[in-house]
Write a protein that holds these residues in place. Sequence first.
Motif, short mmCIF file in Angstrom:
data_model
loop_
_atom_site.label_atom_id
_atom_site.label_comp_id
_atom_site.label_asym_id
_atom_site.label_seq_id
_atom_site.Cartn_x
_atom_site.Cartn_y
_atom_site.Cartn_z
N GLU A 118 28.83 76.10 23.94
CA GLU A 118 30.02 75.03 23.48
C GLU A 118 29.69 74.29 22.37
O GLU A 118 30.44 74.27 21.33
CB GLU A 118 30.54 74.45 24.68
CG GLU A 118 31.24 75.30 25.83
CD GLU A 118 31.42 74.48 27.02
OE1 GLU A 118 32.15 75.10 27.92
OE2 GLU A 118 31.00 73.29 27.19
N GLU A 132 31.58 74.48 18.65
CA GLU A 132 32.16 73.44 17.94
C GLU A 132 31.53 73.00 16.52
O GLU A 132 32.37 72.90 15.81
CB GLU A 132 32.19 72.13 18.75
CG GLU A 132 32.65 72.32 20.35
CD GLU A 132 34.53 72.56 20.13
OE1 GLU A 132 34.99 72.08 18.90
OE2 GLU A 132 34.92 73.02 21.01
N ARG A 152 47.24 80.66 25.03
CA ARG A 152 47.50 79.33 24.76
C ARG A 152 48.20 78.72 26.00
O ARG A 152 47.80 77.61 26.10
CB ARG A 152 48.29 79.15 23.36
CG ARG A 152 47.49 79.53 22.02
CD ARG A 152 48.30 79.15 20.78
NE ARG A 152 47.90 79.75 19.46
CZ ARG A 152 46.97 79.37 18.76
NH1 ARG A 152 46.43 78.25 19.46
NH2 ARG A 152 46.77 79.77 17.78
N PRO A 169 44.98 78.88 29.29
CA PRO A 169 43.72 79.07 29.01
C PRO A 169 42.73 79.37 30.31
O PRO A 169 41.61 80.24 29.99
CB PRO A 169 42.89 77.70 28.48
CG PRO A 169 44.26 76.89 28.12
CD PRO A 169 45.29 77.26 28.99
N GLY A 177 38.30 80.31 23.38
CA GLY A 177 39.00 79.27 23.66
C GLY A 177 38.90 78.34 22.67
O GLY A 177 39.84 77.47 22.60
N ALA A 178 37.51 77.91 22.24
CA ALA A 178 37.51 76.88 21.24
C ALA A 178 38.32 76.82 19.91
O ALA A 178 39.02 76.28 19.24
CB ALA A 178 35.88 76.69 20.67
N LEU A 224 41.03 78.71 19.40
CA LEU A 224 42.38 78.67 19.51
C LEU A 224 43.01 77.19 19.90
O LEU A 224 44.15 76.82 19.29
CB LEU A 224 43.14 79.53 20.70
CG LEU A 224 42.73 81.08 20.35
CD1 LEU A 224 43.38 81.68 21.45
CD2 LEU A 224 43.55 81.53 19.16
N ARG A 225 41.98 76.68 20.58
CA ARG A 225 42.20 75.06 20.85
C ARG A 225 42.16 74.09 19.30
O ARG A 225 42.85 73.22 18.86
CB ARG A 225 41.41 74.58 21.49
CG ARG A 225 41.53 73.00 22.00
CD ARG A 225 40.41 72.77 23.04
NE ARG A 225 39.08 72.59 22.70
CZ ARG A 225 38.29 73.63 22.80
NH1 ARG A 225 38.64 74.55 23.88
NH2 ARG A 225 37.05 73.49 22.77
N ARG A 226 41.21 74.54 18.49
CA ARG A 226 41.02 73.84 17.45
C ARG A 226 41.87 74.14 16.17
O ARG A 226 42.06 73.23 15.19
CB ARG A 226 39.29 73.95 16.79
CG ARG A 226 38.46 73.48 17.58
CD ARG A 226 38.39 71.64 17.54
NE ARG A 226 37.91 71.29 15.99
CZ ARG A 226 36.60 71.34 15.82
NH1 ARG A 226 35.72 71.77 16.45
NH2 ARG A 226 36.34 70.97 14.27
N PRO A 237 45.16 75.53 16.11
CA PRO A 237 46.61 76.16 16.97
C PRO A 237 47.50 76.69 15.82
O PRO A 237 48.42 77.67 16.48
CB PRO A 237 47.22 74.99 17.51
CG PRO A 237 46.61 73.89 16.46
CD PRO A 237 45.24 74.14 16.10
#
Length: 420
Positions: free
Chosen positions: A133, A137, A279, A282, A382-383, A385-387, A389
């Motif tokens: 992770e 990031e 989205r 998750p 996950g990271a 799509l979260r970071r 959008p």
Amino acid sequence: MSTSSTAGPVNLFDADLVRDPFGGYSHLREQAPMVRGSFPGLDSPVWLVTRYDDVKTVLSDRRFVNNPANVPGANVHNIREQLIEARGIPREYAAYILDSVLDADGDDHLRLRRLVSRAFTARRVAELRPRVEQIAEDLLDRLPGHAEDGVADLIEHFAYPLPITVICELVGIPEEDRPLWREWGRGLVSLEPGAVAEPLRHMVTYIQELIARRRAEPAGDLLTGLIRAHDEDGDRLTDTEMVTMVLTLVLAGHETTAHLIGNGTTALLTHPDQLAALRADPGLLPRAVHELMRWCGPVQGTRIRYAAEDVEIDGMTVRRGEPVMAVLVSANYDPRRFDDPGRLNIAREPDGHKEIHVGFGHGLHYCLGAALARQEGEVAFGALLRRYPRLELGVAPEELDRQFLPFSWRLARLPVRLGT
């Protein structure tokens, strides 16, 4: 009982088949349980096993061996050896490709697999997750700096660096040397005669030198453990096997995952309903990774296996010594097993733990690093799509630069608009 298909052998390097393996192998699957395939320049045809149940049978039946020398009473031509010679790889380096844990059978396979399997247990992989992770990031932090007019190459700056950093840390490849492996890896997929020899020579020499350095300065990595196993009991691991193991782990440990991330991101960005569902929830990530591996997995077929005796497959006979390839892409699109197999459905798998597809293989040679690859996929998607959008493709889907290679589905580049 039939012993051959009615059509002539299929050219496995045929341009149409390479460009559309999903449709091409699905068409072959419906012709017969098995069809003959041929490699350009080689006389020996190979059986293509294309149906889901048959693929699982071949991959789990001990009557099929990876090493043709283990076929009793038969002089079997090693097709992989012929292909390696055709690519201009010098004989002194062929062993580093032909004699890996992926090619071993029986006790040899178990001996080699056990030397590294503890590094890939579910518990060990779970312990690695915070580090995976963090790497993801950090790469996403730097992604805008690589963008031009808001568009960055996700393969170059995220999909590749993430898994190669993880596997290199696990094995013990120093950070400053990792860009070399990216360059060498590019060379290994070239189809130009002789182009593979130079990067392979560099990789083997590098590993030999790294072993000498790590022997002088042990660390807490997997390579140090291999050196200890070799030095304490040479019967457990030879010099060549140690180099081959490192080579196999590093290459297999990042190439497949990198292209799973690239292919999977493309699939999600071109299927807005599935992207929206992920989205919104998750928690679907483990199931989504399974479905992406089924629907657009980078590995299309397994290593060639050989029948150690006559074996019947779905009413057809593979004779002793005949080569067989299990075609994963056609098995994963088999309507006998999957409803509406051509549709991407990230909720298809019953849960994130039970695996229906055969993207990672099956049986004794099931991918050793599958749990790590799945975890890296979950973290990456996950990271990302979260970071970002508002992430979208930077070019039209038909303009994507795809590398058309036999038995592989991969992108050379993946331009994405970050939407920051």
